[in-house]
Design an enzyme around this catalytic site. Structure first.
Site, short mmCIF file in Angstrom:
data_model
loop_
_atom_site.label_atom_id
_atom_site.label_comp_id
_atom_site.label_asym_id
_atom_site.label_seq_id
_atom_site.Cartn_x
_atom_site.Cartn_y
_atom_site.Cartn_z
N HIS A 38 -10.37 -15.05 -25.24
CA HIS A 38 -9.84 -14.95 -26.60
C HIS A 38 -10.87 -14.35 -27.54
O HIS A 38 -12.07 -14.36 -27.25
CB HIS A 38 -9.45 -16.34 -27.13
CG HIS A 38 -8.18 -16.87 -26.53
ND1 HIS A 38 -7.52 -17.96 -27.03
CD2 HIS A 38 -7.46 -16.47 -25.45
CE1 HIS A 38 -6.45 -18.20 -26.31
NE2 HIS A 38 -6.39 -17.32 -25.35
N GLU A 105 -1.51 -12.49 -27.35
CA GLU A 105 -1.07 -13.18 -28.56
C GLU A 105 -1.59 -12.42 -29.78
O GLU A 105 -2.68 -11.86 -29.75
CB GLU A 105 -1.61 -14.61 -28.61
CG GLU A 105 -1.24 -15.48 -27.43
CD GLU A 105 -2.38 -15.61 -26.44
OE1 GLU A 105 -3.47 -15.04 -26.68
OE2 GLU A 105 -2.18 -16.27 -25.41
#
Length: 323
Positions: A38, A105
């Site tokens: 991430h 995302e």
């Protein structure tokens, strides 16, 4: 026999400490490891997000574990660069590295400033990326124009045997669609009915390879402590589709999870102070047909958990004995 792995959560732990944690995990008996990839944490309370690919080189070099990570090519990462990263690690550590290729995302991918595409566009983009990455890892020179653009790319350093490219899938629909290209599947804990649906859809569509589960859990000497850890660290992760894909900021996740209850956290995190209960849960997931189970303790301080599970949980799971 189901293998038990350690999940390294970059959003929750500084990379220097996480390297010590994965070395600790190997010492206490975990079979393998995987990690997230991430740019931001899911919450201000988590507070970390180291660069996965630098960390993976150190982790592979200082343990004998096999590793995998979930990576979203196509926006934050160009597909050709992803292929080069995969090729380098797989050449240096043959047979020890896999990648799960995802559609991403908004929280991580929108940092480029590019438009966040619709779900169908993201999946189409991912499928293009998978094709490009496979061809590059096979040694081809690749040019491509579609959702992504590639111009005469070639990966010069590659392993003799191409590393596994697997699919992360939460729904049966996603699992069935990815079966056409994936070398295996990984999902996250949800209801047994939903998990059976994911497995059956993947296998029914011809899906090959191993089936893996990332199991979110919380353990502490008391139930109150275990619940406090799970609620503090993982309540931003209970939101589900489409919020989890479309919220673009850490502040947005914290705001959206403001009214999450402990009951909701229990739905996505296996929480207990009883080590026997954790053994039973792991066995239940193994019985569903999972070949690999990666345990993700959602606390930030891993030492006591690793020692307790290494001594009391892993041996029982492998021996099939009563706790």
């Amino acid at each position: 026999m189901t293998r038990i792995g350690f999940h390294a959560s970059h959003e929750q732990i500084a990379p220097s400490q996480l390297l010590l944690d994965v070395q600790h995990a190997e010492r206490v008996g975990f079979d393998m490891a995987m990690c997230s990839d991430h740019f931001k944490p899911w919450s201000e309370r988590q507070g970390h997000s180291g660069y996965t690919w630098s960390w993976l080189g150190a982790a592979l070099a200082t343990t004998s574990l096999s590793f995998g990570c979930v990576c979203a090519p196509g926006q934050r990462y160009h597909a050709a660069v992803v292929a080069q990263k995969i090729g380098t690690l797989a050449e240096m550590f043959p047979g020890r590295f896999w990648t799960a290729l995802a559609s991403g995302e908004a929280m991580n991918e929108s940092i480029t400033g590019d438009r966040w595409p619709s779900k169908e566009e993201r999946i189409e983009r991912l499928e293009e990326c998978v094709d490009v990455i496979r061809r590059l890892l096979d040694g081809e020179e690749v040019s491509h124009r579609g959702h992504i653009v590639v111009d005469r790319a070639k990966v010069w350093d590659r392993p003799d045997e191409a590393p596994l490219l697997i699919t992360p899938a939460v729904s049966a629909e996603s699992a069935a669609r990815a079966a056409a290209w994936a070398d295996g599947l990984i999902t996250v804990n949800q209801s047994h009915e939903a998990l059976r649906g994911v497995i059956d859809a993947y296998r029914g569509a011809g899906g090959r390879g191993r089936i893996a589960l990332q199991l979110h859990l919380s353990w502490a000497p008391t139930m109150a402590e275990a619940e406090e850890i799970a609620f503090d660290q993982w309540r931003s992760n209970v939101l589900g589709d489409p919020l989890s894909w479309d919220i673009a900021t850490v502040e947005g996740f914290d705001a959206a999870s403001k009214h999450v209850t402990m009951e909701s956290v229990h739905e996505v995190v296996r929480i207990s102070d009883d080590l026997e209960q954790h053994v039973d849960w792991i066995r239940e997931y193994a019985a569903l047909g999972f070949d690999d189970i990666y345990l993700h303790y959602v606390g930030q301080h891993q030492g006591a958990y690793l020692d307790a599970f290494g001594e009391h949980v892993l041996p029982r799971c492998r021996a099939g004995e009563s706790a």
